[in-house]
Design a protein around this motif. Structure first.
Motif, PDB file in Angstrom:
ATOM      1  N   VAL A 109      63.554  80.901 -20.486  1.00  0.00           N
ATOM      2  CA  VAL A 109      64.685  80.169 -21.076  1.00  0.00           C
ATOM      3  C   VAL A 109      65.510  79.527 -19.967  1.00  0.00           C
ATOM      4  O   VAL A 109      65.918  78.360 -20.076  1.00  0.00           O
ATOM      5  CB  VAL A 109      65.548  81.105 -21.940  1.00  0.00           C
ATOM      6  N   LEU A 110      65.764  80.260 -18.900  1.00  0.00           N
ATOM      7  CA  LEU A 110      66.534  79.711 -17.784  1.00  0.00           C
ATOM      8  C   LEU A 110      65.803  78.510 -17.174  1.00  0.00           C
ATOM      9  O   LEU A 110      66.423  77.478 -16.869  1.00  0.00           O
ATOM     10  CB  LEU A 110      66.756  80.796 -16.730  1.00  0.00           C
ATOM     11  N   ALA A 111      64.483  78.624 -17.026  1.00  0.00           N
ATOM     12  CA  ALA A 111      63.699  77.498 -16.506  1.00  0.00           C
ATOM     13  C   ALA A 111      63.795  76.292 -17.434  1.00  0.00           C
ATOM     14  O   ALA A 111      63.935  75.146 -16.978  1.00  0.00           O
ATOM     15  CB  ALA A 111      62.238  77.921 -16.330  1.00  0.00           C
ATOM     16  N   MET A 112      63.735  76.538 -18.748  1.00  0.00           N
ATOM     17  CA  MET A 112      63.833  75.438 -19.704  1.00  0.00           C
ATOM     18  C   MET A 112      65.192  74.759 -19.627  1.00  0.00           C
ATOM     19  O   MET A 112      65.291  73.526 -19.680  1.00  0.00           O
ATOM     20  CB  MET A 112      63.588  75.948 -21.118  1.00  0.00           C
ATOM     21  N   LEU A 113      66.263  75.531 -19.490  1.00  0.00           N
ATOM     22  CA  LEU A 113      67.603  74.953 -19.399  1.00  0.00           C
ATOM     23  C   LEU A 113      67.725  74.044 -18.181  1.00  0.00           C
ATOM     24  O   LEU A 113      68.273  72.934 -18.266  1.00  0.00           O
ATOM     25  CB  LEU A 113      68.642  76.062 -19.338  1.00  0.00           C
ATOM     26  N   HIS A 114      67.212  74.501 -17.050  1.00  0.00           N
ATOM     27  CA  HIS A 114      67.265  73.662 -15.849  1.00  0.00           C
ATOM     28  C   HIS A 114      66.397  72.415 -16.014  1.00  0.00           C
ATOM     29  O   HIS A 114      66.776  71.322 -15.558  1.00  0.00           O
ATOM     30  CB  HIS A 114      66.818  74.465 -14.624  1.00  0.00           C
ATOM     31  N   ALA A 115      65.241  72.570 -16.660  1.00  0.00           N
ATOM     32  CA  ALA A 115      64.373  71.408 -16.883  1.00  0.00           C
ATOM     33  C   ALA A 115      65.052  70.386 -17.787  1.00  0.00           C
ATOM     34  O   ALA A 115      64.992  69.167 -17.533  1.00  0.00           O
ATOM     35  CB  ALA A 115      63.047  71.869 -17.501  1.00  0.00           C
ATOM     36  N   ARG A 116      65.714  70.855 -18.856  1.00  0.00           N
ATOM     37  CA  ARG A 116      66.432  69.939 -19.744  1.00  0.00           C
ATOM     38  C   ARG A 116      67.579  69.253 -18.985  1.00  0.00           C
ATOM     39  O   ARG A 116      67.852  68.059 -19.192  1.00  0.00           O
ATOM     40  CB  ARG A 116      67.000  70.714 -20.936  1.00  0.00           C
ATOM     41  N   ALA A 117      68.252  70.000 -18.118  1.00  0.00           N
ATOM     42  CA  ALA A 117      69.326  69.401 -17.328  1.00  0.00           C
ATOM     43  C   ALA A 117      68.776  68.322 -16.399  1.00  0.00           C
ATOM     44  O   ALA A 117      69.415  67.278 -16.189  1.00  0.00           O
ATOM     45  CB  ALA A 117      70.054  70.480 -16.525  1.00  0.00           C
ATOM     46  N   ALA A 118      67.584  68.556 -15.861  1.00  0.00           N
ATOM     47  CA  ALA A 118      66.956  67.539 -15.009  1.00  0.00           C
ATOM     48  C   ALA A 118      66.709  66.259 -15.791  1.00  0.00           C
ATOM     49  O   ALA A 118      66.969  65.150 -15.295  1.00  0.00           O
ATOM     50  CB  ALA A 118      65.645  68.079 -14.433  1.00  0.00           C
ATOM     51  N   ARG A 119      66.201  66.388 -17.012  1.00  0.00           N
ATOM     52  CA  ARG A 119      65.955  65.193 -17.835  1.00  0.00           C
ATOM     53  C   ARG A 119      67.258  64.470 -18.155  1.00  0.00           C
ATOM     54  O   ARG A 119      67.321  63.233 -18.112  1.00  0.00           O
ATOM     55  CB  ARG A 119      65.257  65.585 -19.139  1.00  0.00           C
ATOM     56  N   ALA A 120      68.306  65.220 -18.459  1.00  0.00           N
ATOM     57  CA  ALA A 120      69.585  64.578 -18.767  1.00  0.00           C
ATOM     58  C   ALA A 120      70.118  63.832 -17.541  1.00  0.00           C
ATOM     59  O   ALA A 120      70.585  62.691 -17.655  1.00  0.00           O
ATOM     60  CB  ALA A 120      70.590  65.628 -19.236  1.00  0.00           C
ATOM     61  N   HIS A 121      70.034  64.455 -16.372  1.00  0.00           N
ATOM     62  CA  HIS A 121      70.504  63.785 -15.150  1.00  0.00           C
ATOM     63  C   HIS A 121      69.644  62.562 -14.827  1.00  0.00           C
ATOM     64  O   HIS A 121      70.155  61.526 -14.372  1.00  0.00           O
ATOM     65  CB  HIS A 121      70.481  64.760 -13.977  1.00  0.00           C
ATOM     66  N   SER A 122      68.340  62.674 -15.070  1.00  0.00           N
ATOM     67  CA  SER A 122      67.469  61.531 -14.771  1.00  0.00           C
ATOM     68  C   SER A 122      67.796  60.346 -15.680  1.00  0.00           C
ATOM     69  O   SER A 122      67.795  59.199 -15.244  1.00  0.00           O
ATOM     70  CB  SER A 122      65.996  61.920 -14.912  1.00  0.00           C
ATOM     71  N   LYS A 123      68.082  60.636 -16.944  1.00  0.00           N
ATOM     72  CA  LYS A 123      68.445  59.564 -17.862  1.00  0.00           C
ATOM     73  C   LYS A 123      69.818  58.983 -17.545  1.00  0.00           C
ATOM     74  O   LYS A 123      70.114  57.839 -17.884  1.00  0.00           O
ATOM     75  CB  LYS A 123      68.390  60.069 -19.308  1.00  0.00           C
TER      76      LYS A 123
END
Length: 452
Positions: free
Chosen positions: A292-306
């Motif tokens: 779950v922690l990995a998924m949260l960071h991955a989602r944050a990466a996508r938000a920052h990239s966008k």
């Protein structure tokens, strides 16, 4: 609520019914507002409503503005959503979900109100302040306690059965598609809610029932999002977050926030997505699952990239891989996190690189997703695989390799057979739009015709 019922009803018909008005009565109100706004007199025979709702006739501009004024809809939204889309803003079915207190009783009210009859496709219902309030109240909500004075008593056996059924639905979503699983998840939610309202149970059983309700609602929200029904998805995500709070399960709530964030940044609200993710990560010590922690960071990466923030995006990618390195066997983690692995994280890194205009780096991560002892499972994650393949084609196109883009595009068309998903269809449309600039090339024209 079945999808078919949602899309068949014209919003004006629903609006008139909500106000208890006949067509003639409603049109009289519109005509009076038309006059009051200085647009002059307007005929209000009931046949006009029939033309608007059944014959596809769009009202004149001044009539549109009078209707908008009647329902306190901003003039700019008339142009933004068009006819009859802007009427959906007046069909506010969200009060119980958004405004009920964050108590156990408030959660049950939200769970009971599973949705209205209108499909507000593409709409977001949560404002920035609503997102902030939801995150703040999630962390302080009232937990569920034992109920001993009503109905028959249910125990651990019932909650275990719901866990098994929800696990099956998660995997069916991978196989049969979102529209079918949505209806099943809503039915499951109703069964769980009926027990929460009418049965007796211990504190532990009650919290497990609320946890099951949170997962059923999250799954329904994800399916609604996959079908392009953003308003319905957000209703379910808010309800899921409430139920996770009643269950005192911050990890489950964090999962909901991650999926909700995916919807927000996909709908061009990276700031809102990051607000949700920051809330989920605020006290990561309470999160029991490294995946779950990995998924949260991955989602944050996508938000920052966008949002066009490369340094923040790559910092979050590193954090996602670091969190996953602490993950044990999948069966020791949350059942819903079976799909998080090295391959998935590389796919997210590739997508982030593409959004940041780094196509070569994107291709490196797309390749790494499959060349690892923990690879992305494209057989199980068919819809996700299609979306990532389209992005791979976009990366080739950005590097000027049209042949490679077309080869990948044809693989996408083959893989899409039988997939019913607004997300995959929309992603393919984005690729077709990019290829349209090269339609002077015969092979591109052939692909565009084939993919139409």
């Amino acid at each position: 609520m079945s999808t078919a019922t949602a899309v068949e009803m014209h919003p004006l018909t629903t609006l008139m019914a909500r106000h208890g008005l006949t067509a003639a009565g409603y049109l009289k109100r519109v005509a009076d507002r038309h006059q009051a706004l200085g647009y002059g007199s307007m005929a209000h025979r009931k046949e006009k409503a029939t033309r608007w709702t059944r014959e596809g006739v769009t009202p004149e501009r001044t009539a549109l503005l009078a209707i908008a004024s009647l329902h306190n809809i901003d003039r700019a939204d008339v142009d933004r959503y068009g006819w009859p889309g802007f009427l959906l803003l007046a069909l506010d079915d969200d009060r119980a979900v958004l405004e009920s207190p964050w108590t156990v009783a408030g959660t049950v009210t939200a769970l009971t109100d599973v949705g209205g009859p209108v499909d507000r496709r593409g709409f977001l219902i949560a404002s920035t302040s609503t997102l902030a309030a939801a995150v703040a109240q999630w962390t302080t909500a009232e937990p569920a306690l034992a109920v001993t004075d009503r109905g028959r008593r249910v125990g651990a056996e019932a909650t275990a059965l719901f866990d098994v059924r929800l696990d099956a639905l998660r995997h069916l979503d991978d196989t049969v598609g979102a529209s079918h699983v949505y209806d099943a998840a809503v039915l499951e939610l109703r069964l769980i809610t009926d027990l929460l309202k009418n049965a007796s149970y211990t504190t532990n059983t009650g919290r497990r029932l609320f946890a099951a309700a949170a997962e059923a609602s999250r799954l329904a929200g994800w399916c609604a999002y996959d079908d392009g029904r953003h308003a319905a998805a957000e209703r379910h995500f808010v309800t899921s977050l409430r139920a996770s709070a009643s269950a005192t399960d911050p990890t489950l709530g964090a999962v909901t926030l991650a999926f909700w964030a995916n919807l927000r940044y996909s709908a061009h609200d990276s700031r809102g997505a990051l607000h949700l993710l920051d809330g989920a990560l605020a006290d990561r010590r309470k999160l029991s699952s490294p995946r779950v922690l990995a998924m949260l960071h991955a989602r944050a990466a996508r938000a920052h990239s966008k949002a066009g923030a490369p340094a923040d995006a790559w910092r979050q990618i590193d954090a996602a891989f670091a969190a996953y390195s602490r993950a044990d066997r999948p069966e020791a983690d949350l059942p819903s996190m079976y799909w998080i692995n090295h391959g998935e994280l590389h796919q997210v890194a590739a997508s982030s690189a593409l959004s940041l205009s780094e196509p070569r780096r994107a291709l490196e991560h797309f390749d790494a997703a499959f060349h690892h002892d923990d690879p992305y499972d494209s057989d199980r994650e068919v819809r996700g695989a299609v979306i990532y393949q389209v992005r791979r084609a976009e990366a080739h196109l950005a590097l000027g390799d049209i042949d490679a883009a077309l080869d990948t595009g044809h693989q996408v068309i083959t893989a899409m057979g039988g997939i019913d998903s607004a997300r995959t269809t929309g992603t393919l449309e984005e690729l077709r739009a990019q290829l349209a600039d090269h339609q002077h090339i015969p092979t591109v024209r052939n692909f565009l015709d084939y993919a139409a």
